[in-house]
Design a protein around this motif. Structure first.
Motif, short mmCIF file in Angstrom:
data_model
loop_
_atom_site.label_atom_id
_atom_site.label_comp_id
_atom_site.label_asym_id
_atom_site.label_seq_id
_atom_site.Cartn_x
_atom_site.Cartn_y
_atom_site.Cartn_z
N ASP A 9 0.87 -1.16 0.00
CA ASP A 9 0.00 0.00 0.00
C ASP A 9 0.91 1.22 0.00
N ILE A 10 0.55 2.23 -0.77
CA ILE A 10 1.40 3.41 -0.94
C ILE A 10 0.60 4.65 -0.58
N LEU A 11 1.21 5.52 0.22
CA LEU A 11 0.62 6.81 0.57
C LEU A 11 1.39 7.91 -0.14
N VAL A 12 0.66 8.81 -0.79
CA VAL A 12 1.28 9.93 -1.50
C VAL A 12 0.68 11.22 -0.93
N GLU A 13 1.54 12.14 -0.59
CA GLU A 13 1.09 13.37 0.04
C GLU A 13 0.63 14.42 -0.95
N GLN A 14 -0.55 14.97 -0.69
CA GLN A 14 -0.98 16.19 -1.35
C GLN A 14 -0.56 17.31 -0.41
N ILE A 15 0.19 18.26 -0.92
CA ILE A 15 0.91 19.22 -0.08
C ILE A 15 -0.01 20.22 0.63
N ALA A 16 0.50 20.76 1.72
CA ALA A 16 -0.15 21.84 2.45
C ALA A 16 0.20 23.16 1.77
N PRO A 17 -0.65 24.15 1.94
CA PRO A 17 -0.37 25.45 1.33
C PRO A 17 0.72 26.22 2.08
N ALA A 18 1.24 27.23 1.41
CA ALA A 18 2.15 28.18 2.05
C ALA A 18 1.32 29.08 2.97
N LYS A 19 1.97 30.00 3.62
CA LYS A 19 1.27 30.94 4.50
C LYS A 19 0.15 31.65 3.73
N SER A 20 -0.94 31.87 4.39
CA SER A 20 -2.15 32.41 3.75
C SER A 20 -1.90 33.67 2.93
N ASN A 21 -1.09 34.57 3.46
CA ASN A 21 -0.87 35.83 2.74
C ASN A 21 -0.12 35.63 1.42
N LEU A 22 0.53 34.49 1.25
CA LEU A 22 1.23 34.20 -0.02
C LEU A 22 0.33 33.49 -1.03
N MET A 23 -0.73 32.87 -0.55
CA MET A 23 -1.57 32.04 -1.40
C MET A 23 -2.59 32.90 -2.17
N LEU A 66 3.35 26.79 10.61
CA LEU A 66 4.50 27.22 9.81
C LEU A 66 5.48 28.05 10.63
N VAL A 67 6.76 27.77 10.43
CA VAL A 67 7.81 28.56 11.08
C VAL A 67 8.20 29.76 10.22
N ASP A 68 7.98 29.63 8.91
CA ASP A 68 8.20 30.72 7.96
C ASP A 68 7.12 30.60 6.89
N ALA A 69 7.36 31.07 5.71
CA ALA A 69 6.32 31.07 4.67
C ALA A 69 5.92 29.67 4.20
N VAL A 70 6.85 28.70 4.27
CA VAL A 70 6.54 27.38 3.71
C VAL A 70 6.96 26.19 4.56
N HIS A 71 7.80 26.37 5.55
CA HIS A 71 8.33 25.25 6.33
C HIS A 71 7.57 25.10 7.64
N TYR A 72 7.26 23.86 7.98
CA TYR A 72 6.46 23.64 9.19
C TYR A 72 7.32 23.63 10.45
N ASN A 73 6.67 24.01 11.53
CA ASN A 73 7.29 24.04 12.85
C ASN A 73 6.96 22.73 13.59
N ASP A 74 7.21 22.69 14.89
CA ASP A 74 6.93 21.47 15.67
C ASP A 74 5.45 21.12 15.65
N LYS A 75 4.56 22.13 15.76
CA LYS A 75 3.12 21.86 15.69
C LYS A 75 2.75 21.29 14.32
#
Length: 94
Positions: A9-23, A66-75
């Protein structure tokens, strides 16, 4: 992957968006198109012995992850891990 492990079985990620103000406009359109193409590819790749599923990171996603515009933080890392964990748990019931 399916050639080497034909019963996987294979899982493929559909990505999360960047920070709202960039989208905005073009980026939002490209983001949605990318995830739609991932979804289409997933539907085409499943076989009788190898199921392929998506893990949609945009559902429930928040700028707080998000810790910045596109990278996730610990949460964000916990959110992503939880999404994968839930999907893996659901594989047995499918």
């Amino acid at each position: 992957l399916q050639d080497a492990f034909p019963e996987s079985d294979i899982l493929v990620e559909q990505i999360a968006p960047a920070k709202s103000n960039l989208m905005q406009n073009n980026l939002r359109t490209r983001f949605e198109r990318f995830n739609a193409l991932v979804g289409q590819t997933i539907m085409q790749q499943g076989t009788e012995t190898s199921r392929v599923f998506s893990v949609d990171m945009s559902l429930g996603w928040s700028d707080d992850y998000l810790v910045d515009a596109v990278h996730y933080n610990d949460k964000g890392a916990v959110f992503i891990a939880s999404k994968y964990f839930d999907e893996i748990q659901n594989l047995n019931s499918r």
